[in-house]
Scaffold this active site. Sequence first.
Site, PDB file in Angstrom:
ATOM      1  N   ARG A  56       0.754  -1.224   0.080  1.00  0.00           N
ATOM      2  CA  ARG A  56       0.028   0.075   0.228  1.00  0.00           C
ATOM      3  C   ARG A  56       0.848   1.336   0.141  1.00  0.00           C
ATOM      4  NH1 ARG A  56      -2.919  -3.837   1.819  1.00  0.00           N
ATOM      5  NH2 ARG A  56      -0.920  -4.594   2.639  1.00  0.00           N
ATOM      6  N   THR A  57       1.691   1.322   0.905  1.00  0.00           N
ATOM      7  CA  THR A  57       2.357   2.625   1.014  1.00  0.00           C
ATOM      8  C   THR A  57       3.421   2.896  -0.212  1.00  0.00           C
ATOM      9  OG1 THR A  57       2.714   2.144   3.318  1.00  0.00           O
ATOM     10  CG2 THR A  57       4.143   3.867   2.423  1.00  0.00           C
ATOM     11  N   LYS A  85      26.029  -3.545   0.313  1.00  0.00           N
ATOM     12  CA  LYS A  85      27.448  -3.415   0.344  1.00  0.00           C
ATOM     13  C   LYS A  85      28.200  -2.702   1.222  1.00  0.00           C
ATOM     14  CE  LYS A  85      27.379  -2.842  -4.876  1.00  0.00           C
ATOM     15  NZ  LYS A  85      27.575  -1.698  -5.914  1.00  0.00           N
ATOM     16  N   ARG A 106      11.035   3.400   3.299  1.00  0.00           N
ATOM     17  CA  ARG A 106      10.871   2.590   4.400  1.00  0.00           C
ATOM     18  C   ARG A 106      12.099   1.551   4.628  1.00  0.00           C
ATOM     19  NH1 ARG A 106       5.505  -1.242   4.735  1.00  0.00           N
ATOM     20  NH2 ARG A 106       4.848   0.856   4.984  1.00  0.00           N
ATOM     21  N   HIS A 134       5.101   5.615  11.481  1.00  0.00           N
ATOM     22  CA  HIS A 134       4.573   5.531  10.149  1.00  0.00           C
ATOM     23  C   HIS A 134       3.588   6.789  10.041  1.00  0.00           C
ATOM     24  CE1 HIS A 134       3.265   4.005   6.534  1.00  0.00           C
ATOM     25  NE2 HIS A 134       2.901   2.813   6.631  1.00  0.00           N
TER      26      HIS A 134
HETATM   27  N1   CP Z   1      -0.395   0.023   5.653  1.00  0.00           N
HETATM   28  C1   CP Z   1       0.924  -0.254   5.303  1.00  0.00           C
HETATM   29  O1   CP Z   1       2.053   0.454   5.555  1.00  0.00           O
HETATM   30  O2   CP Z   1       0.958  -1.374   4.318  1.00  0.00           O
HETATM   31  P1   CP Z   1       2.097  -1.727   3.448  1.00  0.00           P
HETATM   32  O3   CP Z   1       3.092  -2.274   4.370  1.00  0.00           O
HETATM   33  O4   CP Z   1       1.393  -2.660   2.572  1.00  0.00           O
HETATM   34  O5   CP Z   1       2.707  -0.533   3.062  1.00  0.00           O
END
Ligand code: CP
Length: 304
Positions: A56-57, A85, A106, A134
């Site tokens: 999603r993100t 590396k 991420r 998040h």
């Molecule tokens: N909600 C969320 O962060 O989903 P993903 O891990 O799929 O990005």
Amino acid sequence: MPLSFKHLTSTKQLTRADTDAILAKAAEMEGTMAKGGSDLLAGKILAALFYEASTRTRLSFEAAMLRLGGQVITADGFQFSSLYKGESIEDTMRMVGQYADIIAMRHPEQGSADRAAAVSLVPFINAGDGPGQHPTQALLDLFTIQKERRTIDGLKIAMVGDLRYGRTVHSLSFLLGLYNNLSFTFVAPKELTMPEKVTSFLAEKKLPFVEIDRLEPALECDVLYMTRIQQERFADHSEYERLKNVYTLTAKHLQGKKATVMHPLPRVGEIATDVDSLPSAAYFRQARNGVPVRMALLALLLGF
Ligand code: CP
């Protein structure tokens, strides 16, 4: 009005003026999406760096940039990047900022987002740093609550599942601290209770909370925020196996209840599929809201 920050690593940075501006811009972006998009960010490049799994993100960040006429460059997986590396996050950021106008990253390590933002030449957005924060998920959660409930102030919020390692519930709790008269019920087994950094924050804000380990007493709420027990956060796999099915919300639980059901997704077994068809099941609408909210954030951070 411009945002109060250049980089977004934590919801603790946000002011109420920031959330008001982001929610208003996200509502505007829903109109832009309905028209198929715009060229507001034409000529701008987003670097989407995903060193931990995401559906999603990542895809909603990419969709957001593309809907605004911008372009996306990506790096995914340690093994395909120079982090593998031994390159530091700091050096990676110094490079990527010369290729892109804005970065979303991420990373599995808590604190990696702060390290990245500290050296980033261009606006940096934390797309999830291990069990840390998040913030864009919390913003889309806030947008969803406002759309589904028509208000944020005064709501009874229940959060259920892995509250210890769940970065979404940490970020959302801090964000809800900007609003008034909310109350919280935290439902978790004793191994996965909400960290003190969150509970002490709510106590400081004089927002009441209770901590329990059973789901049923929490169902009388306005927003029921379910979360996954996260296999990837357990050092001891047998501990995960013991806890993974601790809560399963079913349609029967929700009979006669008014709660809006949310979940950051992915779900594993904590919401039975018979909940999906209920009008109160908001989690797929919630996931869709990631696009206008991230469009809003990209536009605002790039000065539009
Ligand atoms: N909600 C969320 O962060 O989903 P993903 O891990 O799929 O990005």
